[in-house]
Design a protein around this motif. Sequence first.
Motif, PDB file in Angstrom:
ATOM      1  N   UNK A   6      -3.809   5.333  25.960  1.00 13.73           N
ATOM      2  CA  UNK A   6      -4.191   6.216  24.854  1.00 13.73           C
ATOM      3  C   UNK A   6      -4.933   7.419  25.408  1.00 13.73           C
ATOM      4  N   UNK A   7      -4.415   8.580  25.142  1.00 16.83           N
ATOM      5  CA  UNK A   7      -4.997   9.807  25.664  1.00 16.83           C
ATOM      6  C   UNK A   7      -6.115  10.314  24.769  1.00 16.83           C
ATOM      7  N   UNK A   8      -7.116  10.911  25.402  1.00 18.45           N
ATOM      8  CA  UNK A   8      -8.169  11.559  24.615  1.00 18.45           C
ATOM      9  C   UNK A   8      -7.711  12.946  24.173  1.00 18.45           C
ATOM     10  N   UNK A   9      -6.608  13.402  24.742  1.00 15.08           N
ATOM     11  CA  UNK A   9      -6.062  14.712  24.408  1.00 15.08           C
ATOM     12  C   UNK A   9      -4.979  14.594  23.359  1.00 15.08           C
ATOM     13  N   UNK A  14      -2.684  18.353  25.902  1.00 16.92           N
ATOM     14  CA  UNK A  14      -2.108  17.837  27.146  1.00 16.92           C
ATOM     15  C   UNK A  14      -1.133  18.856  27.738  1.00 16.92           C
ATOM     16  N   UNK A  15      -0.275  19.419  26.883  1.00 13.23           N
ATOM     17  CA  UNK A  15       0.691  20.429  27.351  1.00 13.23           C
ATOM     18  C   UNK A  15      -0.038  21.625  27.960  1.00 13.23           C
ATOM     19  N   UNK A  16      -1.088  22.073  27.303  1.00  9.74           N
ATOM     20  CA  UNK A  16      -1.836  23.241  27.768  1.00  9.74           C
ATOM     21  C   UNK A  16      -2.521  22.958  29.103  1.00  9.74           C
ATOM     22  N   UNK A  17      -3.184  21.806  29.204  1.00  9.20           N
ATOM     23  CA  UNK A  17      -3.876  21.510  30.459  1.00  9.20           C
ATOM     24  C   UNK A  17      -2.913  21.221  31.600  1.00  9.20           C
ATOM     25  N   UNK A  18      -1.739  20.704  31.269  1.00  9.50           N
ATOM     26  CA  UNK A  18      -0.718  20.512  32.305  1.00  9.50           C
ATOM     27  C   UNK A  18      -0.342  21.866  32.904  1.00  9.50           C
ATOM     28  N   UNK A  19      -0.183  22.879  32.058  1.00  9.54           N
ATOM     29  CA  UNK A  19       0.145  24.224  32.533  1.00  9.54           C
ATOM     30  C   UNK A  19      -1.044  24.856  33.248  1.00  9.54           C
ATOM     31  N   UNK A  43      -7.536  25.543  21.754  1.00 11.11           N
ATOM     32  CA  UNK A  43      -7.243  24.199  22.279  1.00 11.11           C
ATOM     33  C   UNK A  43      -8.083  23.915  23.521  1.00 11.11           C
ATOM     34  N   UNK A  44      -8.204  24.918  24.385  1.00  5.86           N
ATOM     35  CA  UNK A  44      -9.001  24.753  25.606  1.00  5.86           C
ATOM     36  C   UNK A  44     -10.464  24.527  25.236  1.00  5.86           C
ATOM     37  N   UNK A  45     -10.983  25.329  24.307  1.00  2.00           N
ATOM     38  CA  UNK A  45     -12.381  25.178  23.860  1.00  2.00           C
ATOM     39  C   UNK A  45     -12.624  23.802  23.257  1.00  2.00           C
ATOM     40  N   UNK A  46     -11.699  23.350  22.422  1.00  2.87           N
ATOM     41  CA  UNK A  46     -11.833  22.027  21.802  1.00  2.87           C
ATOM     42  C   UNK A  46     -11.890  20.937  22.856  1.00  2.87           C
ATOM     43  N   UNK A  47     -11.041  21.063  23.881  1.00  5.01           N
ATOM     44  CA  UNK A  47     -11.002  20.068  24.950  1.00  5.01           C
ATOM     45  C   UNK A  47     -12.293  20.082  25.751  1.00  5.01           C
ATOM     46  N   UNK A  57     -12.464  24.652  34.529  1.00  2.61           N
ATOM     47  CA  UNK A  57     -12.389  23.958  35.820  1.00  2.61           C
ATOM     48  C   UNK A  57     -13.021  22.570  35.718  1.00  2.61           C
ATOM     49  N   UNK A  58     -14.188  22.498  35.076  1.00  2.00           N
ATOM     50  CA  UNK A  58     -14.847  21.195  34.909  1.00  2.00           C
ATOM     51  C   UNK A  58     -13.993  20.279  34.038  1.00  2.00           C
ATOM     52  N   UNK A  59     -13.366  20.835  33.013  1.00  2.00           N
ATOM     53  CA  UNK A  59     -12.500  20.034  32.145  1.00  2.00           C
ATOM     54  C   UNK A  59     -11.340  19.459  32.946  1.00  2.00           C
ATOM     55  N   UNK A  60     -10.733  20.276  33.807  1.00  2.00           N
ATOM     56  CA  UNK A  60      -9.613  19.791  34.619  1.00  2.00           C
ATOM     57  C   UNK A  60     -10.060  18.677  35.558  1.00  2.00           C
TER      58      UNK A  60
END
Length: 72
Positions: A6-9, A14-19, A43-47, A57-60
């Motif tokens: 189960x993903x937290x994303x 997930x698609x955005x962070x993969x890119x 989406x990035x801010x929410x994550x 960078x920290x999120x990744x």
Amino acid sequence: MSRFHHSILTKREHEIFLLLMKDYATKEIAKELGISEKTVRNHISNTIQKLGVSSRAQAMLELIRLGEFSLD
């Protein structure tokens, strides 16, 4: 046993962070996914908020640590 967990994303996060992991810029991600740059940034801010970190960078790094992504 399924290799999926189960993903937290959300699917879109997930698609955005993969890119992002592939070094895409916000503008390139927006074009690739057919959404606005503002939506990508939201989406990035929410994550970032969800993970309790303060940068992309920290999120990744945190997503890799949590097993959401691998470096292979």
